[in-house]
Design an enzyme around this catalytic site. Structure first.
Site, mmCIF file in Angstrom:
data_model
loop_
_atom_site.group_PDB
_atom_site.id
_atom_site.type_symbol
_atom_site.label_atom_id
_atom_site.label_comp_id
_atom_site.label_asym_id
_atom_site.label_seq_id
_atom_site.Cartn_x
_atom_site.Cartn_y
_atom_site.Cartn_z
ATOM 1 N N ASP A 1 5.279 1.792 20.724
ATOM 2 C CA ASP A 1 6.251 1.355 22.141
ATOM 3 C C ASP A 1 5.508 0.411 22.890
ATOM 4 O O ASP A 1 5.244 0.185 23.918
ATOM 5 C CB ASP A 1 6.370 2.644 22.833
ATOM 6 C CG ASP A 1 7.409 2.484 23.999
ATOM 7 O OD1 ASP A 1 8.085 1.558 23.998
ATOM 8 O OD2 ASP A 1 7.002 3.300 24.976
ATOM 9 N N SER B 1 5.147 9.293 27.293
ATOM 10 C CA SER B 1 4.955 9.595 26.092
ATOM 11 C C SER B 1 3.717 10.773 25.815
ATOM 12 O O SER B 1 3.794 11.607 25.137
ATOM 13 C CB SER B 1 5.169 8.626 25.307
ATOM 14 O OG SER B 1 4.214 7.595 25.258
ATOM 15 N N ASP C 1 -6.844 -1.846 21.138
ATOM 16 C CA ASP C 1 -5.443 -2.329 20.759
ATOM 17 C C ASP C 1 -5.077 -1.252 19.852
ATOM 18 O O ASP C 1 -5.400 -1.001 18.766
ATOM 19 C CB ASP C 1 -5.779 -3.631 20.016
ATOM 20 C CG ASP C 1 -4.713 -4.151 19.323
ATOM 21 O OD1 ASP C 1 -4.507 -5.541 19.388
ATOM 22 O OD2 ASP C 1 -3.669 -3.478 18.758
ATOM 23 N N GLY C 2 -3.595 -0.848 20.042
ATOM 24 C CA GLY C 2 -3.194 0.409 19.362
ATOM 25 C C GLY C 2 -2.708 0.042 18.005
ATOM 26 O O GLY C 2 -2.819 0.674 17.004
ATOM 27 N N HIS D 1 12.604 9.032 24.771
ATOM 28 C CA HIS D 1 11.643 10.375 25.026
ATOM 29 C C HIS D 1 12.654 11.543 24.652
ATOM 30 O O HIS D 1 12.096 12.369 23.992
ATOM 31 C CB HIS D 1 11.481 10.759 26.479
ATOM 32 C CG HIS D 1 10.322 9.735 26.987
ATOM 33 N ND1 HIS D 1 10.156 9.177 28.368
ATOM 34 C CD2 HIS D 1 9.434 9.040 26.018
ATOM 35 C CE1 HIS D 1 9.096 8.538 28.141
ATOM 36 N NE2 HIS D 1 8.731 8.052 27.081
ATOM 37 N N GLU E 1 -4.264 2.684 24.954
ATOM 38 C CA GLU E 1 -3.694 1.886 26.008
ATOM 39 C C GLU E 1 -4.629 0.764 26.180
ATOM 40 O O GLU E 1 -5.983 0.985 26.541
ATOM 41 C CB GLU E 1 -3.411 2.720 27.111
ATOM 42 C CG GLU E 1 -3.032 2.020 28.465
ATOM 43 C CD GLU E 1 -1.874 1.088 28.435
ATOM 44 O OE1 GLU E 1 -0.984 1.524 27.973
ATOM 45 O OE2 GLU E 1 -2.022 -0.219 28.721
ATOM 46 N N HIS F 1 0.741 2.669 22.087
ATOM 47 C CA HIS F 1 1.011 1.955 23.471
ATOM 48 C C HIS F 1 1.308 3.052 24.462
ATOM 49 O O HIS F 1 2.503 3.481 24.539
ATOM 50 C CB HIS F 1 2.207 0.885 23.293
ATOM 51 C CG HIS F 1 1.692 -0.232 22.337
ATOM 52 N ND1 HIS F 1 1.769 -0.009 20.846
ATOM 53 C CD2 HIS F 1 1.637 -1.419 22.558
ATOM 54 C CE1 HIS F 1 1.435 -1.308 20.679
ATOM 55 N NE2 HIS F 1 1.308 -2.240 21.335
HETATM 56 N N1 SAM Z 1 4.737 4.752 25.515
HETATM 57 C C1 SAM Z 1 4.797 4.806 27.069
HETATM 58 C C2 SAM Z 1 5.742 5.772 27.452
HETATM 59 O O1 SAM Z 1 6.819 6.175 26.929
HETATM 60 O O2 SAM Z 1 5.699 6.402 28.525
HETATM 61 C C3 SAM Z 1 5.197 3.404 27.473
HETATM 62 C C4 SAM Z 1 4.488 2.202 27.118
HETATM 63 S S1 SAM Z 1 4.843 0.811 27.882
HETATM 64 C C5 SAM Z 1 6.427 0.417 27.091
HETATM 65 C C6 SAM Z 1 3.711 -0.320 26.714
HETATM 66 C C7 SAM Z 1 2.158 -0.041 27.198
HETATM 67 O O3 SAM Z 1 1.546 -0.865 26.066
HETATM 68 C C8 SAM Z 1 1.805 -0.766 28.411
HETATM 69 O O4 SAM Z 1 1.306 0.057 29.233
HETATM 70 C C9 SAM Z 1 0.812 -1.804 27.979
HETATM 71 O O5 SAM Z 1 -0.130 -2.236 28.939
HETATM 72 C C10 SAM Z 1 0.397 -1.253 26.629
HETATM 73 N N2 SAM Z 1 -0.176 -2.407 25.634
HETATM 74 C C11 SAM Z 1 0.103 -3.768 25.658
HETATM 75 N N3 SAM Z 1 -0.281 -4.019 24.464
HETATM 76 C C12 SAM Z 1 -1.141 -3.008 23.972
HETATM 77 C C13 SAM Z 1 -1.794 -3.296 22.624
HETATM 78 N N4 SAM Z 1 -1.946 -4.075 22.008
HETATM 79 N N5 SAM Z 1 -2.393 -2.083 22.557
HETATM 80 C C14 SAM Z 1 -2.307 -0.848 23.260
HETATM 81 N N6 SAM Z 1 -1.647 -0.812 24.587
HETATM 82 C C15 SAM Z 1 -1.051 -2.049 24.950
#
Ligand code: SAM
Length: 298
Positions: A172, A105, A151-152, A19, A123, A42
């Site tokens: 992330d 984020s 899916d991101g 961050h 997400e 993500h």
């Molecule tokens: N970026 C966030 C932050 O800094 O506050 C934290 C994200 S966390 C490390 C990763 C997130 O990605 C989780 O909430 C998980 O559910 C999600 N996730 C996992 N695979 C994903 C995908 N293929 N596409 C989107 N989100 C996904």
């Protein structure tokens, strides 16, 4: 597939690094008037309670953001500007003197973008996607912010390159699945082919796994081959050794270190991170193995 919940980890040392970098990068990128497209592949749930069950169970924020929030010792040097910006950002989500809320984020990015900018949030976790959508809906941001339960890695393709040709992408993942490492590389490689001037920021865990070790090396090769500048920052807070305590129990260290790899970073970022990382090593150290690295190229 979905055992990872960011609520357990919100405000930990990895979030502090990630961050701090995101804030410093976006503060720079929003200085030019031209619209900026911001993509968070993500996103997580967006907002977290540090006094809630998840955070209290893990206690990770206590060794992360809370250490920076604690009053500095008498005579300590002032915080590096990038760390002060980070703490000011977290404070802006809390009543004076309270540290209950931690923004993820999406909310950090939302605070930094301007009217002309757009934010796309991905997400996949059903509960976190629902919470994120509800949290974002409260902002009444209209078309400026869009939340996708998709899916991101795939979904971000729809938005890059943006019409303004200015963009910042944060990737992330939780790296719950080994395939995430390869997917990061494929996605960044494809985006760079279509949108070579975008700024890409990838967070990754530094753990004893070949894929984690290879990721920054392969990103570096990718950036260098494309003739692009890059910046690689790592923060280690403790040893990665698994130890056996006096009762014969095996103690795993948890996440000891993480890194941020940026392609086309703002030119101001290296100096800012240099000052910030030196202080983070001192403030977040959990044992004598704490250290940081900062390299750049291109
Ligand atoms: N970026 C966030 C932050 O800094 O506050 C934290 C994200 S966390 C490390 C990763 C997130 O990605 C989780 O909430 C998980 O559910 C999600 N996730 C996992 N695979 C994903 C995908 N293929 N596409 C989107 N989100 C996904």
């Amino acid at each position: 597939m979905f055992s990872y919940r960011h609520a357990f980890h919100a405000g930990n040392h990895a979030d502090v690094l990630k961050h701090t970098v995101v804030i410093a990068a976006l503060k720079h990128l929003t200085q030019k008037d031209t619209a900026l497209a911001v993509v968070d592949t993500h996103s997580g749930a967006g907002l977290y309670r540090l006094d809630g069950d998840y955070a209290e169970t893990s206690g990770e924020a206590a060794n992360g953001v809370a250490r920076l929030q604690a009053p500095a010792e008498a005579g300590a040097e002032p915080l590096a500007p990038a760390l002060q910006d980070y703490l000011d950002m977290i404070a802006s989500f809390n009543n004076k003197g309270s540290h209950k809320v931690y923004p993820g984020s999406p909310f950090i990015m939302q605070r930094l973008i301007r009217e002309q900018d757009r934010l796309k949030l991905f997400e996949l976790h059903p509960t976190d996607a629902k919470t994120l959508a509800a949290n974002i809906a409260q902002l009444d941001a209209g078309r400026q912010i869009a939340v996708f339960r998709e899916d991101g890695f795939e979904g971000s393709r729809k938005f890059l390159p943006p019409p303004s040709r200015r963009g910042f992408l944060l990737c992330d993942p939780s790296y719950e699945m080994k395939s995430d490492y390869e997917r990061v590389l494929t996605m960044v490689g494809e985006h760079m082919k279509r949108f070579a001037t975008g700024t890409y920021a990838v967070w990754y865990p530094i753990i004893p796994r070949p894929e984690a070790h290879d990721l920054p090396r392969r990103l570096k090769t990718m950036a260098t081959k494309a003739g692009k500048s890059w910046l690689h920052a790592t923060l280690t807070v403790k040893s990665s050794k698994i130890i056996t305590n006096t009762d014969g129990e095996t103690i795993r260290p948890g996440l000891p270190a993480s890194g941020m790899f940026l392609i086309n970073p703002p030119h101001t970022l290296k100096a800012q991170l240099d000052a910030a990382l030196k202080q983070l090593v001192v403030r977040l150290a959990q044992d004598k193995n704490a250290t940081s690295t900062l390299e750049s190229g291109g």
